[in-house]
Design a protein around this motif. Sequence first.
Motif, PDB file in Angstrom:
ATOM      1  N   ARG A 190       0.834  -1.210   0.000  1.00  0.00           N
ATOM      2  CA  ARG A 190       0.000   0.000   0.000  1.00  0.00           C
ATOM      3  C   ARG A 190       0.869   1.260   0.000  1.00  0.00           C
ATOM      4  O   ARG A 190       0.636   2.192  -0.763  1.00  0.00           O
ATOM      5  CB  ARG A 190      -0.928   0.001   1.213  1.00  0.00           C
ATOM      6  N   ARG A 191       1.890   1.264   0.846  1.00  0.00           N
ATOM      7  CA  ARG A 191       2.748   2.452   0.947  1.00  0.00           C
ATOM      8  C   ARG A 191       3.547   2.691  -0.335  1.00  0.00           C
ATOM      9  O   ARG A 191       3.691   3.832  -0.784  1.00  0.00           O
ATOM     10  CB  ARG A 191       3.691   2.316   2.146  1.00  0.00           C
ATOM     11  N   VAL A 192       4.068   1.620  -0.922  1.00  0.00           N
ATOM     12  CA  VAL A 192       4.835   1.767  -2.167  1.00  0.00           C
ATOM     13  C   VAL A 192       3.935   2.288  -3.288  1.00  0.00           C
ATOM     14  O   VAL A 192       4.313   3.198  -4.038  1.00  0.00           O
ATOM     15  CB  VAL A 192       5.481   0.428  -2.571  1.00  0.00           C
ATOM     16  N   ALA A 193       2.734   1.728  -3.406  1.00  0.00           N
ATOM     17  CA  ALA A 193       1.809   2.154  -4.461  1.00  0.00           C
ATOM     18  C   ALA A 193       1.394   3.609  -4.262  1.00  0.00           C
ATOM     19  O   ALA A 193       1.352   4.393  -5.222  1.00  0.00           O
ATOM     20  CB  ALA A 193       0.586   1.239  -4.478  1.00  0.00           C
ATOM     21  N   GLN A 194       1.087   3.980  -3.033  1.00  0.00           N
ATOM     22  CA  GLN A 194       0.665   5.356  -2.772  1.00  0.00           C
ATOM     23  C   GLN A 194       1.815   6.329  -3.022  1.00  0.00           C
ATOM     24  O   GLN A 194       1.615   7.419  -3.578  1.00  0.00           O
ATOM     25  CB  GLN A 194       0.160   5.486  -1.341  1.00  0.00           C
ATOM     26  N   SER A 195       3.029   5.952  -2.650  1.00  0.00           N
ATOM     27  CA  SER A 195       4.192   6.799  -2.885  1.00  0.00           C
ATOM     28  C   SER A 195       4.423   7.002  -4.381  1.00  0.00           C
ATOM     29  O   SER A 195       4.733   8.114  -4.834  1.00  0.00           O
ATOM     30  CB  SER A 195       5.430   6.176  -2.236  1.00  0.00           C
ATOM     31  N   LEU A 196       4.257   5.930  -5.169  1.00  0.00           N
ATOM     32  CA  LEU A 196       4.403   6.054  -6.618  1.00  0.00           C
ATOM     33  C   LEU A 196       3.338   6.989  -7.174  1.00  0.00           C
ATOM     34  O   LEU A 196       3.614   7.804  -8.062  1.00  0.00           O
ATOM     35  CB  LEU A 196       4.316   4.680  -7.273  1.00  0.00           C
ATOM     36  N   ALA A 197       2.116   6.890  -6.666  1.00  0.00           N
ATOM     37  CA  ALA A 197       1.036   7.764  -7.133  1.00  0.00           C
ATOM     38  C   ALA A 197       1.366   9.228  -6.864  1.00  0.00           C
ATOM     39  O   ALA A 197       1.171  10.096  -7.729  1.00  0.00           O
ATOM     40  CB  ALA A 197      -0.274   7.373  -6.453  1.00  0.00           C
ATOM     41  N   ALA A 214      -4.547   9.355  -5.083  1.00  0.00           N
ATOM     42  CA  ALA A 214      -3.528   8.496  -4.469  1.00  0.00           C
ATOM     43  C   ALA A 214      -4.164   7.556  -3.462  1.00  0.00           C
ATOM     44  O   ALA A 214      -3.732   6.406  -3.308  1.00  0.00           O
ATOM     45  CB  ALA A 214      -2.456   9.353  -3.799  1.00  0.00           C
ATOM     46  N   GLY A 215      -5.221   8.012  -2.802  1.00  0.00           N
ATOM     47  CA  GLY A 215      -5.946   7.138  -1.883  1.00  0.00           C
ATOM     48  C   GLY A 215      -6.628   5.995  -2.602  1.00  0.00           C
ATOM     49  O   GLY A 215      -6.693   4.874  -2.082  1.00  0.00           O
ATOM     50  N   ARG A 216      -7.124   6.249  -3.812  1.00  0.00           N
ATOM     51  CA  ARG A 216      -7.715   5.173  -4.623  1.00  0.00           C
ATOM     52  C   ARG A 216      -6.667   4.131  -4.953  1.00  0.00           C
ATOM     53  O   ARG A 216      -6.928   2.922  -4.892  1.00  0.00           O
ATOM     54  CB  ARG A 216      -8.309   5.729  -5.911  1.00  0.00           C
ATOM     55  N   ALA A 251      -4.302  -1.292  -4.172  1.00  0.00           N
ATOM     56  CA  ALA A 251      -3.138  -2.099  -3.803  1.00  0.00           C
ATOM     57  C   ALA A 251      -3.445  -2.967  -2.590  1.00  0.00           C
ATOM     58  O   ALA A 251      -3.071  -4.148  -2.543  1.00  0.00           O
ATOM     59  CB  ALA A 251      -1.940  -1.191  -3.521  1.00  0.00           C
ATOM     60  N   THR A 252      -4.137  -2.403  -1.617  1.00  0.00           N
ATOM     61  CA  THR A 252      -4.493  -3.159  -0.405  1.00  0.00           C
ATOM     62  C   THR A 252      -5.418  -4.320  -0.740  1.00  0.00           C
ATOM     63  O   THR A 252      -5.222  -5.447  -0.269  1.00  0.00           O
ATOM     64  CB  THR A 252      -5.157  -2.232   0.622  1.00  0.00           C
ATOM     65  N   GLU A 253      -6.436  -4.052  -1.550  1.00  0.00           N
ATOM     66  CA  GLU A 253      -7.395  -5.104  -1.908  1.00  0.00           C
ATOM     67  C   GLU A 253      -6.717  -6.225  -2.693  1.00  0.00           C
ATOM     68  O   GLU A 253      -6.950  -7.417  -2.446  1.00  0.00           O
ATOM     69  CB  GLU A 253      -8.544  -4.512  -2.724  1.00  0.00           C
ATOM     70  N   LEU A 254      -5.868  -5.853  -3.669  1.00  0.00           N
ATOM     71  CA  LEU A 254      -5.197  -6.878  -4.476  1.00  0.00           C
ATOM     72  C   LEU A 254      -4.272  -7.732  -3.615  1.00  0.00           C
ATOM     73  O   LEU A 254      -4.259  -8.972  -3.737  1.00  0.00           O
ATOM     74  CB  LEU A 254      -4.408  -6.218  -5.599  1.00  0.00           C
TER      75      LEU A 254
END
Length: 334
Positions: free
Chosen positions: A23-30, A40-42, A47-50
């Motif tokens: 989750r943190r890596v995906a949000q940081s990339l966003a 970015a929250g989406r 990422a969390t759900e997957l």
Amino acid sequence: MNIQGSMTIVLAIEDETQVGHARRVAQSLAVELAFDETDAGRVALVATELATNLLKHAHHGSLHLRAIPAQSGQGIELIAIDRGAGFNPNVCLADGFSTGGTQGTGLGALTRQAQLFDIHSDNKGSVVLAQLYPRHVSALPLRFGVSQHSLKNDPACGDVWHLAVDGSRLSALIIDGIGHGEDAEQAGLAGAAAFAEDSFADPTINMLDMHQAMTGSRGGAAAIALYEAGKVRFAGIGNIGASLVTAEKSRGMASHPGIVGSQFRKAVAFDYPVDSAQLLVMYSDGLQSRWDLRDYPGLVHRHPAIIAALLHRDFCRGRDDVTVMVIALEAIVD
């Protein structure tokens, strides 16, 4: 539009602590790609759900992240990959269905958060794709997917890819620098820079320009596929594989021996007619060549990013850098 290559970020999902990391890596990339707080929250939610679904239903797998081009700005691609027992996507997408004792809203929520969502699942495992863009950004009309990985997660990758799009014309390049690591990467980047100067030149001319640019480097294998006017014109030197694929058949495209930047006899291009239902698949020799999409019923109709990720999952040799590029030509056929 010139689309420069980038490597896939791979996050192992094997225990609950890695869900938060994903989750943190995906949000940081966003955030890095100029997503606002809401968008970015989406990305973080998807990422969390997957990642959570990977643990619940397959017990382990991986989450692949990649920045993807848009008509203005960039989006994010997230792909969950596993080797579990598979599931029926049509059933599991319905809100209220659950195999894990939850409320059963996970996959349904993903379809509402992502601008593009697609799934392939069979008894060999599942690949779940979500692409997200800032709400003011539109996706490209071209459907393509790339899965690129360096050997042992080296920061440098000897494989380099480049894609140029101009209306109904498309030119795709893959270079595999000899060996791997920084020297191989520098060889590939030198060739790609020469290609980018005139991506729609005849592939034989581009190959010679790349040869000159790569002279003095390690050199490498290279292949160029130029689509225009209802055909693909292909030239390859070395062991870059390429095929035109439909649901019924696959046609390989011919390369010649040699090393770009070192020595080869000459670049020869071949023309291949294209109809409206073909995929162009190009790959470096980090991928085995003995794959057949007909072994995966329905896969040829899925998004090219799913096809690229699945081929990497099942046919990566594991001893070299690897790149798989899949392009749906129906979106650009005249």
